[in-house]
Design a protein around this motif. Structure first.
Motif, PDB file in Angstrom:
ATOM      1  N   ALA A  53       0.834  -1.200   0.000  1.00 11.81           N
ATOM      2  CA  ALA A  53       0.000   0.000   0.000  1.00 11.81           C
ATOM      3  C   ALA A  53       0.871   1.254   0.000  1.00 11.81           C
ATOM      4  N   PHE A  54       1.916   1.235   0.815  1.00  8.04           N
ATOM      5  CA  PHE A  54       2.862   2.358   0.846  1.00  8.04           C
ATOM      6  C   PHE A  54       3.517   2.538  -0.522  1.00  8.04           C
ATOM      7  N   SER A  55       3.847   1.445  -1.178  1.00  2.00           N
ATOM      8  CA  SER A  55       4.552   1.502  -2.461  1.00  2.00           C
ATOM      9  C   SER A  55       3.681   1.999  -3.598  1.00  2.00           C
ATOM     10  N   GLN A  56       2.361   1.767  -3.520  1.00  2.00           N
ATOM     11  CA  GLN A  56       1.493   2.040  -4.657  1.00  2.00           C
ATOM     12  C   GLN A  56       0.490   3.165  -4.448  1.00  2.00           C
ATOM     13  N   ILE A  57       0.305   3.624  -3.237  1.00  2.00           N
ATOM     14  CA  ILE A  57      -0.670   4.680  -2.972  1.00  2.00           C
ATOM     15  C   ILE A  57      -0.293   5.967  -3.707  1.00  2.00           C
ATOM     16  N   PRO A  58      -1.265   6.656  -4.304  1.00  2.00           N
ATOM     17  CA  PRO A  58      -0.957   7.934  -4.973  1.00  2.00           C
ATOM     18  C   PRO A  58      -0.306   8.915  -3.994  1.00  2.00           C
ATOM     19  N   ALA A  59       0.621   9.716  -4.494  1.00  2.00           N
ATOM     20  CA  ALA A  59       1.419  10.602  -3.640  1.00  2.00           C
ATOM     21  C   ALA A  59       0.550  11.534  -2.801  1.00  2.00           C
ATOM     22  N   LYS A  70       0.653  11.265  14.499  1.00  2.00           N
ATOM     23  CA  LYS A  70       2.041  10.878  14.722  1.00  2.00           C
ATOM     24  C   LYS A  70       2.310   9.426  14.335  1.00  2.00           C
ATOM     25  N   ASP A  71       1.363   8.537  14.628  1.00  2.00           N
ATOM     26  CA  ASP A  71       1.550   7.123  14.282  1.00  2.00           C
ATOM     27  C   ASP A  71       1.695   6.934  12.779  1.00  2.00           C
ATOM     28  N   ASN A  72       0.877   7.655  12.022  1.00  2.00           N
ATOM     29  CA  ASN A  72       0.968   7.573  10.561  1.00  2.00           C
ATOM     30  C   ASN A  72       2.326   8.055  10.065  1.00  2.00           C
ATOM     31  N   LEU A  73       2.784   9.155  10.636  1.00  2.00           N
ATOM     32  CA  LEU A  73       4.091   9.701  10.256  1.00  2.00           C
ATOM     33  C   LEU A  73       5.200   8.694  10.549  1.00  2.00           C
ATOM     34  N   GLU A  74       5.174   8.084  11.721  1.00  2.00           N
ATOM     35  CA  GLU A  74       6.211   7.120  12.098  1.00  2.00           C
ATOM     36  C   GLU A  74       6.194   5.898  11.185  1.00  2.00           C
ATOM     37  N   PHE A  79       8.827   2.972   6.634  1.00  2.00           N
ATOM     38  CA  PHE A  79       8.827   2.403   5.290  1.00  2.00           C
ATOM     39  C   PHE A  79       9.884   3.081   4.406  1.00  2.00           C
ATOM     40  N   LEU A  80      10.075   4.380   4.590  1.00  2.00           N
ATOM     41  CA  LEU A  80      11.121   5.086   3.842  1.00  2.00           C
ATOM     42  C   LEU A  80      12.502   4.549   4.221  1.00  2.00           C
ATOM     43  N   TYR A  81      12.644   4.188   5.484  1.00  2.00           N
ATOM     44  CA  TYR A  81      13.910   3.666   6.002  1.00  2.00           C
ATOM     45  C   TYR A  81      14.248   2.302   5.392  1.00  2.00           C
ATOM     46  N   ILE A  82      13.241   1.450   5.208  1.00  2.00           N
ATOM     47  CA  ILE A  82      13.501   0.088   4.726  1.00  2.00           C
ATOM     48  C   ILE A  82      13.312  -0.056   3.217  1.00  2.00           C
ATOM     49  N   GLY A  83      12.753   0.952   2.568  1.00  2.00           N
ATOM     50  CA  GLY A  83      12.452   0.837   1.146  1.00  2.00           C
ATOM     51  C   GLY A  83      13.680   0.877   0.251  1.00  2.00           C
ATOM     52  N   GLU A  84      13.534   0.370  -0.950  1.00  2.00           N
ATOM     53  CA  GLU A  84      14.606   0.421  -1.945  1.00  2.00           C
ATOM     54  C   GLU A  84      14.839   1.874  -2.356  1.00  2.00           C
ATOM     55  N   PRO A  85      16.102   2.245  -2.583  1.00  2.00           N
ATOM     56  CA  PRO A  85      16.419   3.640  -2.929  1.00  2.00           C
ATOM     57  C   PRO A  85      15.589   4.225  -4.060  1.00  2.00           C
ATOM     58  N   THR A  86      15.363   3.444  -5.124  1.00  2.00           N
ATOM     59  CA  THR A  86      14.603   3.959  -6.268  1.00  2.00           C
ATOM     60  C   THR A  86      13.177   4.299  -5.878  1.00  2.00           C
ATOM     61  N   LEU A  87      12.533   3.418  -5.118  1.00  2.00           N
ATOM     62  CA  LEU A  87      11.173   3.656  -4.658  1.00  2.00           C
ATOM     63  C   LEU A  87      11.119   4.848  -3.712  1.00  2.00           C
ATOM     64  N   VAL A  88      12.039   4.889  -2.769  1.00  2.00           N
ATOM     65  CA  VAL A  88      12.063   5.976  -1.783  1.00  2.00           C
ATOM     66  C   VAL A  88      12.251   7.316  -2.478  1.00  2.00           C
ATOM     67  N   ILE A 130      23.343   8.076   9.927  1.00  2.00           N
ATOM     68  CA  ILE A 130      22.491   7.189  10.719  1.00  2.00           C
ATOM     69  C   ILE A 130      21.480   6.516   9.793  1.00  2.00           C
ATOM     70  N   ARG A 131      21.365   5.225   9.880  1.00  2.00           N
ATOM     71  CA  ARG A 131      20.537   4.464   8.924  1.00  2.00           C
ATOM     72  C   ARG A 131      19.095   4.961   8.860  1.00  2.00           C
ATOM     73  N   SER A 132      18.558   5.374   9.988  1.00  2.00           N
ATOM     74  CA  SER A 132      17.161   5.815  10.019  1.00  2.00           C
ATOM     75  C   SER A 132      16.913   7.033   9.135  1.00  2.00           C
ATOM     76  N   PHE A 133      17.952   7.829   8.910  1.00  2.00           N
ATOM     77  CA  PHE A 133      17.794   9.067   8.144  1.00  2.00           C
ATOM     78  C   PHE A 133      18.516   9.017   6.796  1.00  2.00           C
ATOM     79  N   LYS A 134      19.093   7.876   6.480  1.00  2.00           N
ATOM     80  CA  LYS A 134      19.905   7.765   5.268  1.00  2.00           C
ATOM     81  C   LYS A 134      19.062   7.886   4.000  1.00  2.00           C
ATOM     82  N   TYR A 135      17.759   7.687   4.123  1.00  2.00           N
ATOM     83  CA  TYR A 135      16.920   7.754   2.925  1.00  2.00           C
ATOM     84  C   TYR A 135      16.963   9.134   2.267  1.00  2.00           C
ATOM     85  N   TRP A 136      17.332  10.166   3.018  1.00  2.00           N
ATOM     86  CA  TRP A 136      17.454  11.497   2.431  1.00  2.00           C
ATOM     87  C   TRP A 136      18.558  11.534   1.375  1.00  2.00           C
ATOM     88  N   THR A 137      19.553  10.666   1.509  1.00  2.00           N
ATOM     89  CA  THR A 137      20.656  10.668   0.543  1.00  2.00           C
ATOM     90  C   THR A 137      20.241  10.085  -0.800  1.00  2.00           C
TER      91      THR A 137
END
Length: 306
Positions: A53-59, A70-74, A79-88, A130-137
């Protein structure tokens, strides 16, 4: 049981490429991906369904979900943390600056809360290590530059924007006003927000040095310290340029060819500087530790021992 416009129920994973196939359609009423994300938070559906659902939901739907609580944000940041770079990257770059700035400020606040406990971790130099924030890269420098402008010009919060300077390519940082559109005062406020780290910037991107000297010409506190760094900056520029040049050559040539090229490029360079250049090649796995020692021995003695 409600189904989406493709016939997928709440307890089925979203079809692959749904986001791309129907990106131009208005699916607000028929898309139940948001319901799947909510169900995942309540442990009613599997991880596979939640992540699909995270991967396919419209932006635009994902942005609404993210802002709800807050729960939704977390969940989304997880999901951004564990997702593949291209998807993220695709998801992040589809968000508005309003949403991205909010997301980053939450991440930065979490980083600041963690920083004290991370002081002993020598491998962590900034929050993006830090891995949790690496998705920004994973985000393109074009999108990052757009967000920098938003922070500085519209939110008047350069203290957040300046954090991205550590992950932008050197050539972008060296011509930042070109990529961000910031004017003289805005750019100056961005660098000032770095605090003492402002003096690390020309070492990261040496070509920005002359521009910074002009920007802070009327600020004695900064300009005096910058003026003492000229020789160090020039040396760092030599290290970065030579390392980049050698990396490109090594990638395209046989070992006998590139060794000869390394010797010719490093010949005449001060041995400490040559060691720094070779250290960069070693970190990029372009040469081995044994090869590094052999090259240094040759530069010091003029003799090559195989």
């Amino acid at each position: 049981m409600p189904k989406c416009f493709l016939g997928t129920s709440l307890f089925e994973a979203c079809p692959p490429s749904c986001r791309h196939s129907f990106a131009k359609q208005d699916v607000d009423e028929d898309c139940i991906a948001k319901n799947k994300l909510e169900a995942f938070l309540q442990d009613k559906v599997t991880f596979k369904i939640g992540f699909s659902a995270f991967s396919q939901i419209p932006a635009k739907n994902l942005e609404k979900f993210l802002w709800t609580n807050k729960d939704n944000l977390e969940l989304i940041t997880y999901f951004l943390y564990i997702g593949e770079p291209t998807l993220v990257r695709e998801i992040i770059e589809s968000f508005s600056n309003h949403t991205l700035s909010y997301l980053f400020k939450v991440d930065f606040e979490n980083y600041m809360n963690l920083r004290e406990s991370l002081k002993r971790e020598k491998t962590i130099k900034h929050m993006f290590d830090i891995r949790s924030f690496k998705y920004w890269t994973f985000v393109s420098y074009v999108r990052i530059c757009d967000l920098i402008q938003y922070f500085v010009r519209y939110l008047k919060e350069p203290e957040y924007a300046c954090q991205f300077l550590t992950i932008l390519p050197s050539e972008v940082v060296s011509n930042l006003n070109k990529y961000t559109g910031l004017d003289y005062e805005e750019e100056k406020s961005l660098y000032t927000a770095l605090g003492d780290s402002i003096y690390e910037l020309p070492l990261q991107s040496p070509k920005i040095y002359d521009h910074m000297m002009q920007l802070f010409a009327e600020d004695p506190e900064v300009s005096i310290i910058l003026s003492t760094m000229e020789e160090l900056v020039r040396r760092q520029n030599l290290i970065l340029e030579t390392s980049s040049k050698l990396t490109s050559y090594i990638a395209d040539h046989r070992i006998d060819k590139y060794f000869q090229y390394i010797f010719s490029e490093l010949s005449g360079i001060e041995i400490g500087t040559a060691e720094e250049i070779l250290k960069q090649l070693l970190e990029k796995k372009m040469i081995t530790p044994a090869q590094k020692r052999m090259i240094i021995d040759f530069l010091e003695t003029g003799k090559l021992e195989l």
